[in-house]
Design a protein around this motif. Structure first.
Motif, PDB file in Angstrom:
ATOM      1  N   ARG A 286      54.686 -88.521 103.455  1.00  0.00           N
ATOM      2  CA  ARG A 286      54.042 -88.284 104.757  1.00  0.00           C
ATOM      3  C   ARG A 286      53.363 -89.539 105.303  1.00  0.00           C
ATOM      4  O   ARG A 286      53.336 -89.755 106.516  1.00  0.00           O
ATOM      5  CB  ARG A 286      52.993 -87.177 104.628  1.00  0.00           C
ATOM      6  CG  ARG A 286      53.538 -85.768 104.579  1.00  0.00           C
ATOM      7  CD  ARG A 286      52.375 -84.841 104.901  1.00  0.00           C
ATOM      8  NE  ARG A 286      52.662 -83.451 104.623  1.00  0.00           N
ATOM      9  CZ  ARG A 286      51.843 -82.463 104.932  1.00  0.00           C
ATOM     10  NH1 ARG A 286      50.691 -82.735 105.520  1.00  0.00           N
ATOM     11  NH2 ARG A 286      52.151 -81.214 104.656  1.00  0.00           N
ATOM     12  N   ASN A 287      52.801 -90.336 104.429  1.00  0.00           N
ATOM     13  CA  ASN A 287      52.109 -91.551 104.883  1.00  0.00           C
ATOM     14  C   ASN A 287      53.010 -92.774 104.834  1.00  0.00           C
ATOM     15  O   ASN A 287      52.537 -93.907 104.954  1.00  0.00           O
ATOM     16  CB  ASN A 287      50.856 -91.800 104.043  1.00  0.00           C
ATOM     17  CG  ASN A 287      51.167 -91.982 102.560  1.00  0.00           C
ATOM     18  OD1 ASN A 287      52.328 -91.879 102.156  1.00  0.00           O
ATOM     19  ND2 ASN A 287      50.142 -92.240 101.758  1.00  0.00           N
ATOM     20  N   GLY A 288      54.324 -92.566 104.676  1.00  0.00           N
ATOM     21  CA  GLY A 288      55.257 -93.677 104.554  1.00  0.00           C
ATOM     22  C   GLY A 288      55.848 -94.105 105.880  1.00  0.00           C
ATOM     23  O   GLY A 288      55.462 -93.635 106.952  1.00  0.00           O
ATOM     24  N   GLY A 289      56.826 -95.017 105.783  1.00  0.00           N
ATOM     25  CA  GLY A 289      57.543 -95.512 106.944  1.00  0.00           C
ATOM     26  C   GLY A 289      59.034 -95.483 106.693  1.00  0.00           C
ATOM     27  O   GLY A 289      59.506 -94.997 105.660  1.00  0.00           O
ATOM     28  N   SER A 290      59.791 -96.020 107.630  1.00  0.00           N
ATOM     29  CA  SER A 290      61.245 -95.949 107.554  1.00  0.00           C
ATOM     30  C   SER A 290      61.787 -96.565 106.262  1.00  0.00           C
ATOM     31  O   SER A 290      62.751 -96.054 105.683  1.00  0.00           O
ATOM     32  CB  SER A 290      61.858 -96.662 108.764  1.00  0.00           C
ATOM     33  OG  SER A 290      63.264 -96.500 108.798  1.00  0.00           O
ATOM     34  N   ARG A 291      61.176 -97.622 105.788  1.00  0.00           N
ATOM     35  CA  ARG A 291      61.663 -98.276 104.567  1.00  0.00           C
ATOM     36  C   ARG A 291      61.411 -97.448 103.312  1.00  0.00           C
ATOM     37  O   ARG A 291      61.985 -97.718 102.262  1.00  0.00           O
ATOM     38  CB  ARG A 291      61.005 -99.646 104.418  1.00  0.00           C
ATOM     39  CG  ARG A 291      61.427-100.643 105.495  1.00  0.00           C
ATOM     40  CD  ARG A 291      60.784-101.999 105.257  1.00  0.00           C
ATOM     41  NE  ARG A 291      61.193-102.982 106.261  1.00  0.00           N
ATOM     42  CZ  ARG A 291      60.789-104.243 106.283  1.00  0.00           C
ATOM     43  NH1 ARG A 291      59.938-104.682 105.338  1.00  0.00           N
ATOM     44  NH2 ARG A 291      61.206-105.061 107.221  1.00  0.00           N
TER      45      ARG A 291
END
Length: 475
Positions: A286-291
């Motif tokens: 949830r707190n991540g990004g596309s990578r």
């Protein structure tokens, strides 16, 4: 070939109603204080059966107000998009180009959030705020914090009250957008996630710690999109330009807004089955990004609606309604093959997905107790023509309630008897259409037994549509 989505209870109703003191058979539970709302396509103008797709009709929201054991009113209202207002001979509502494309009415879902009633649609189109009585206020962009359209399928975190969503739009290039709308109605986070091309990502899944993306082979089709939208001699150049742009780069919002304003409401459906597109699911913190997204291959299929998702020690369990194929030979609606209830177990440690069939009977519109979104649950509900399914995920069995030949039922939603009642202790609400009477009723069923508690008799039929929700009076 005839178009089934223009006939029977798919045909539009032509009148807006305001009816009070509705007749009730049985007793409405006293704890129900709010509105049952349902949205769906209901074309205002004449449509061409050869090109009409069920997903493209003008939005109409239906509502029933329940309080103190009574059904106080029924209302149905077209969502006043610019095209709808013009067709009804009304002045247009104030528009906001930043809120999305205005060519398609918000016809897919309706929710309550942060004291507002919101009619929702997907694909970069405009969502609309409604009054409690379902009249259109105007476009919604969450107080200017989320431009460019939203989604038909946000998920509410049962702990925080936030809305999580994944939005797609052909003008975004090869990205979709994950967003979080706070309990105050403002976007607090957005993340652009890279996908293979320009997919129709109708829904997504949410767990306590992850977001799950369904990157599946229904994609934007430039040839379909330009049919009926530009002069014949311009179609081939327009198709080439769109093909060069879509799925590769982001088209600037002012350009897509102008494109959308010129697209007639009865245009061809611009998404189609793409056998060359890889089928996969993505898992992102949830707190991540596309990578941070991990991608996993699945068998070629399409998922409009997951039932629920939850985490295990080794990964994530996804329960989904799986279509083997849609929008390939049949472009009027999703009628190719029989959708089934499946389970996909994502093993994050070994990097693979196990696919299994839970129920091979035709069904759609799965729902779960909203207090358990993203968490392990026991019960789930789905419908198939005249049948309601109640799935027990612990025993693997399913109970059914058949409403008989000549009846059709739509999506059922669960409302607990009290905020802390058990998962099966409450009411299931959904609409039933009776062909013999050409009328619809709101059914209130005991969730444990599936027996009828009450029927609210409506003055007209509610055409087969998409999604709805129970909205508490305090929303």
């Amino acid at each position: 070939m005839s178009n089934p989505f223009t006939q029977g209870n798919y045909a539009p109703v032509r009148q807006e109603h305001t009816c009070t003191d509705l007749a009730v058979v049985g007793e409405i539970p006293d704890h129900l204080d709010g509105r049952y709302l349902r949205n769906g396509p209901n074309p205002i103008s004449e449509i061409d059966p050869d090109t009409y797709n069920w997903f493209m009709g003008d939005g109409m929201v239906h509502g029933i107000r329940l309080r103190d054991g009574k059904a106080e009113w029924y209302r149905n209202r077209w969502v006043r998009s610019p095209a709808a207002a013009k067709a009804l001979g009304e002045p247009p509502r104030p528009q906001n180009p930043r809120a999305g494309l205005g060519a398609v009415g918000a016809n897919t879902n309706v929710i309550g959030h942060a004291g507002r009633t919101l009619a929702l649609v997907e694909g970069g189109a405009t969502n609309y705020e409604l009054t409690d009585e379902l009249d259109t206020i105007g476009p919604c962009d969450f107080n200017g914090t989320l431009p460019g359209g939203y989604t038909a399928h946000p998920k509410r975190d049962p702990e925080t009250g936030e809305l999580h969503a994944v939005s797609y739009f052909f003008g975004r290039g090869n990205t979709v957008q994950y967003s979080v709308i706070g309990a105050d109605g403002r976007a607090r986070r957005t993340v652009d996630v890279t996908v293979t091309g320009s997919p129709m990502m109708h829904d997504f899944s949410l767990t306590e710690n992850h977001v799950v993306f369904y990157d599946l082979p229904v994609t934007f089709d430039a040839r379909q999109a330009v049919q009926g939208t530009v002069a014949a001699w311009l179609r081939r150049p327009a198709q080439l330009v769109m093909s060069a742009l879509i799925g590769r780069i982001r088209v600037p919002d002012p350009i897509t807004a102008r494109m959308g304003s010129r697209i007639p409401a009865n245009r061809r459906f611009p998404y189609r089955w793409n056998p060359g597109y890889p089928a996969r699911i993505g898992v992102m913190p949830r707190n991540g990004g596309s990578r941070d997204v991990r991608w996993f291959e699945v068998g070629a299929c399409y998922v409009f609606h997951p039932l629920n998702a939850y985490e295990t020690e080794d990964g994530i369990v996804l329960e989904v309604v799986r279509h083997s194929k849609v929008f390939d030979a049949e472009l009027h609606g999703p009628t190719e093959g029989s959708p089934t209830l499946d389970r996909w177990t994502v093993d994050l440690k070994r990097g693979r997905v196990r696919e299994e069939r839970l129920d091979d009977r035709t069904q759609e519109f799965p729902r779960v107790d909203e207090r358990l979104v993203g968490k392990r649950h026991r019960y789930g509900y789905s419908v198939g023509d005249d049948t309601l399914f109640k799935h027990d995920m612990t025993t693997g069995k399913a109970e059914t309630r058949s409403f008989g030949e000549g009846n059709q039922v739509g999506e059922f939603v669960f409302e607990p008897r009290t905020p802390d009642a058990g998962e099966d202790d409450g009411i299931l609400m959904g609409l039933r259409f009776t062909a013999a009477e050409q009328r619809s009723d709101l059914l209130l069923l005991d969730a444990e037994t599936l027996e009828t508690v009450a029927e609210v008799q409506l003055p007209d039929r509610v055409p087969n549509g998409f999604h709805g929700n129970w909205v508490h009076a305090e929303n």
